[in-house]
Design a protein around this motif. Structure first.
Motif, PDB file in Angstrom:
ATOM      1  N   LEU A 148      94.451  26.378 -69.575  1.00  0.00           N
ATOM      2  CA  LEU A 148      95.668  27.078 -68.896  1.00  0.00           C
ATOM      3  C   LEU A 148      96.604  26.383 -70.108  1.00  0.00           C
ATOM      4  O   LEU A 148      97.519  25.998 -70.030  1.00  0.00           O
ATOM      5  CB  LEU A 148      96.296  26.582 -67.702  1.00  0.00           C
ATOM      6  CG  LEU A 148      94.811  26.917 -66.298  1.00  0.00           C
ATOM      7  CD1 LEU A 148      95.712  26.482 -65.127  1.00  0.00           C
ATOM      8  CD2 LEU A 148      94.677  28.283 -66.207  1.00  0.00           C
ATOM      9  N   GLY A 190      98.686  31.438 -66.965  1.00  0.00           N
ATOM     10  CA  GLY A 190      97.498  31.957 -67.247  1.00  0.00           C
ATOM     11  C   GLY A 190      96.486  30.958 -67.969  1.00  0.00           C
ATOM     12  O   GLY A 190      96.649  30.075 -69.080  1.00  0.00           O
ATOM     13  N   PRO A 231      90.199  29.494 -67.808  1.00  0.00           N
ATOM     14  CA  PRO A 231      89.803  28.703 -67.444  1.00  0.00           C
ATOM     15  C   PRO A 231      88.330  28.354 -66.739  1.00  0.00           C
ATOM     16  O   PRO A 231      87.457  27.743 -67.150  1.00  0.00           O
ATOM     17  CB  PRO A 231      90.586  28.901 -65.329  1.00  0.00           C
ATOM     18  CG  PRO A 231      90.780  30.446 -65.349  1.00  0.00           C
ATOM     19  CD  PRO A 231      91.389  30.576 -67.029  1.00  0.00           C
ATOM     20  N   GLU A 232      87.710  30.120 -67.481  1.00  0.00           N
ATOM     21  CA  GLU A 232      86.172  30.024 -66.912  1.00  0.00           C
ATOM     22  C   GLU A 232      85.729  30.003 -68.284  1.00  0.00           C
ATOM     23  O   GLU A 232      84.244  28.764 -68.623  1.00  0.00           O
ATOM     24  CB  GLU A 232      85.827  31.927 -68.002  1.00  0.00           C
ATOM     25  CG  GLU A 232      86.655  32.456 -68.611  1.00  0.00           C
ATOM     26  CD  GLU A 232      87.492  32.770 -68.766  1.00  0.00           C
ATOM     27  OE1 GLU A 232      88.210  34.040 -69.804  1.00  0.00           O
ATOM     28  OE2 GLU A 232      88.483  32.680 -68.367  1.00  0.00           O
ATOM     29  N   GLY A 256      94.808  32.977 -64.575  1.00  0.00           N
ATOM     30  CA  GLY A 256      94.142  31.890 -64.446  1.00  0.00           C
ATOM     31  C   GLY A 256      94.402  30.916 -63.612  1.00  0.00           C
ATOM     32  O   GLY A 256      93.775  30.318 -63.083  1.00  0.00           O
ATOM     33  N   HIS A 281      93.448  40.909 -67.020  1.00  0.00           N
ATOM     34  CA  HIS A 281      92.175  39.850 -66.328  1.00  0.00           C
ATOM     35  C   HIS A 281      91.215  40.578 -66.476  1.00  0.00           C
ATOM     36  O   HIS A 281      90.574  41.633 -65.794  1.00  0.00           O
ATOM     37  CB  HIS A 281      92.886  39.784 -64.877  1.00  0.00           C
ATOM     38  CG  HIS A 281      93.319  40.440 -63.848  1.00  0.00           C
ATOM     39  ND1 HIS A 281      92.235  41.060 -63.198  1.00  0.00           N
ATOM     40  CD2 HIS A 281      94.149  41.139 -63.493  1.00  0.00           C
ATOM     41  CE1 HIS A 281      93.173  41.838 -62.507  1.00  0.00           C
ATOM     42  NE2 HIS A 281      94.081  42.278 -62.981  1.00  0.00           N
TER      43      HIS A 281
END
Length: 476
Positions: A263, A302, A305-306, A337, A398
């Motif tokens: 992030l 944001g 995070p993936e 995020g 997103h």
């Protein structure tokens, strides 16, 4: 008082035309000449802005006619005039592309507001004389637009460059300032949201040096400086960046800002606004095992995070800490995020990863955008950050989508424009936590920073006076 402030806007005919590469190279080259460069990114973009910051050696700022009024744009812009030698403004999408057929909020509109000369990056792949027609059309398309030069890009060789250059010079009055060859490899790696983040890639100096050398060898950089210096003087109505409210709230509170590889999407002005309101900001990580200091608020921006989902999930102590703080009533503000981290789980590339579990919802990352563009939302539920009845503007971008939303889920935003989480709603609420896909800029959402700091102050006072969890805060 009128101030002479050299400036240049870098535009293209579409996204991917090469304007980012040119903007980065010019920022780096100007800085190497000893100039203090202020970089701007048109539109709500975190990644390009971060790379521009690195190339220029200072924080880049975002300017956008959707987020800010013309008066606010000129005030923000002129506020930097006394401390920088030149401004490089990178556009977005095509030069005239905006929200509607009038080109509202386009790069050309921003250039006209700033009275900035425009340098057009023209992708010349498989074209020569046609480029002249395109340049002529762009130069005549809108009144009061100063199309001051063209950079040819993706040129195949000397003959290609020569014919294209002579065609433009024969049929138009727009000078060609240089021609860039085709590059075998993209200098900066890309992923689904654009350029890969600087947080995940090392060796930026080598990238800037390589880009700078290519541009210096093929473009008349001194002429670019001359064009930038030809911009008319602008009125400097204020020496400092505008305050975001009537005055700081001297709460003496600590707000944690999550800034790590997962992030890191923040407008610098948002952080500055929190500091202006009296908050002390401390940087925290969700990826490392270090103990956190005492905080009275938490800001989760944001990011990606993936790509760090396995590490985020494995850091059980951080997940438990965030969940416990949310249960205690700590004010938290999470964007995109950050919201994904506060969900129960994150699904990415066929695997589920446990997250903090503040909200009873799962998110899943898809290959195509699930929400992309400007947003406008009405505030319909009480919360610590916005006043009920207000309308806020911002943006969303997103690739994830909410799954298994609880019927009891509380939303504070009703989308007038944009996608949001579900059924045109956004801004999930839990106690003093607000999380959603919307990104906001402090200079376009009056009161956000002051409300955040005020809520953190209420939490601090409660913690000092009581051992019970803080009640839900409705302080706006």
């Amino acid at each position: 008082m009128p101030v002479h402030f050299p400036r240049i806007t870098i535009a293209g005919l579409r996204g991917g035309s090469g304007k980012t590469i040119l903007s980065l190279a010019l920022c780096w080259l100007f800085s190497r000449q000893g100039l203090k460069v202020k970089a701007f990114k048109k539109g709500p973009d975190y990644i390009d802005a971060k790379w521009l910051s690195l190339a220029s050696g200072g924080n880049a700022s975002n300017l956008d006619p959707f987020l800010f009024s013309s008066a606010r744009i000129t005030t923000l812009f002129s506020s930097y005039a006394s401390t920088h030698d030149i401004a490089v403004i990178e556009g977005n999408r095509g030069l005239f592309d905006g929200m509607d057929t009038l080109g509202s909020c386009s790069t050309s509109e921003l250039a006209r507001i700033l009275q900035s000369p425009v340098l057009l990056v023209l992708d010349c792949t498989k074209s020569t004389r046609t480029a002249a027609a395109i340049v002529q059309g762009c130069s005549l398309f809108e009144e009061n637009l100063n199309l001051a030069g063209v950079i040819l890009n993706q040129t195949a060789g000397a003959r290609h460059r020569d014919i294209t250059r002579r065609s433009i010079e024969k049929y138009t009055e727009v000078p060609v300032l240089g021609a860039l060859p085709k590059l075998k490899d993209t200098p900066i790696p890309e992923r689904h949201m654009g350029l890969i983040s600087s947080q995940e890639y090392q060796g930026q100096d080598d990238i800037f040096r390589a880009l700078g050398n290519v541009v210096a060898e093929n473009i008349d950089v001194e002429r670019v400086l001359t064009i930038a210096g030809s911009a008319p003087s602008c009125s400097q109505t204020q020496q400092n960046i505008p305050e975001v409210s009537s005055g700081p709230c001297k709460e003496d509170v600590v707000i944690g800002v999550v800034r790590d590889r997962a992030l890191w999407f923040y407008y610098q002005e948002n952080l500055d606004a929190l500091s202006q309101q009296g908050a002390k900001l401390v940087e925290l990580s969700l990826l490392t095992p270090e103990e956190w200091p005492c905080v009275h608020g938490l800001y989760l921006g944001g990011g990606f995070p993936e790509t760090s989902a396995r590490e985020l999930s494995a850091n059980i102590s951080a997940r438990s800490k965030v969940k416990d703080l949310a249960d205690q009533g700590l004010p938290m503000y999470a964007e995109c995020g950050g919201f994904m981290y506060l969900a129960d789980s994150l699904h990415y590339e066929g695997k589920d990863f446990d997250m903090a579990g503040v909200f009873n919802v799962r998110t899943r990352v898809y290959k195509k955008p699930q929400g992309h563009g400007y947003i406008r939302a009405g505030i319909v539920e009480p919360n610590p950050f916005y006043s009920t009845g207000d309308t806020i503007v911002g943006h969303e971008f997103h690739y994830s989508r909410c799954l298994s939303l609880s019927p009891e889920a509380r939303f504070c935003m009703r989308m007038e424009r944009g996608t949001g989480m579900a059924d045109y709603k956004d801004g999930l609420l839990y106690r003093n936590v607000l999380a959603g896909y919307a990104h906001v800029h402090a200079f376009s959402v009056e009161g956000w920073a002051a409300n955040f700091v005020r809520a953190a102050g209420i939490f601090k006072d409660h913690v000092q006076k009581s051992t019970s969890p803080c009640p839900d805060i409705i302080c706006t």
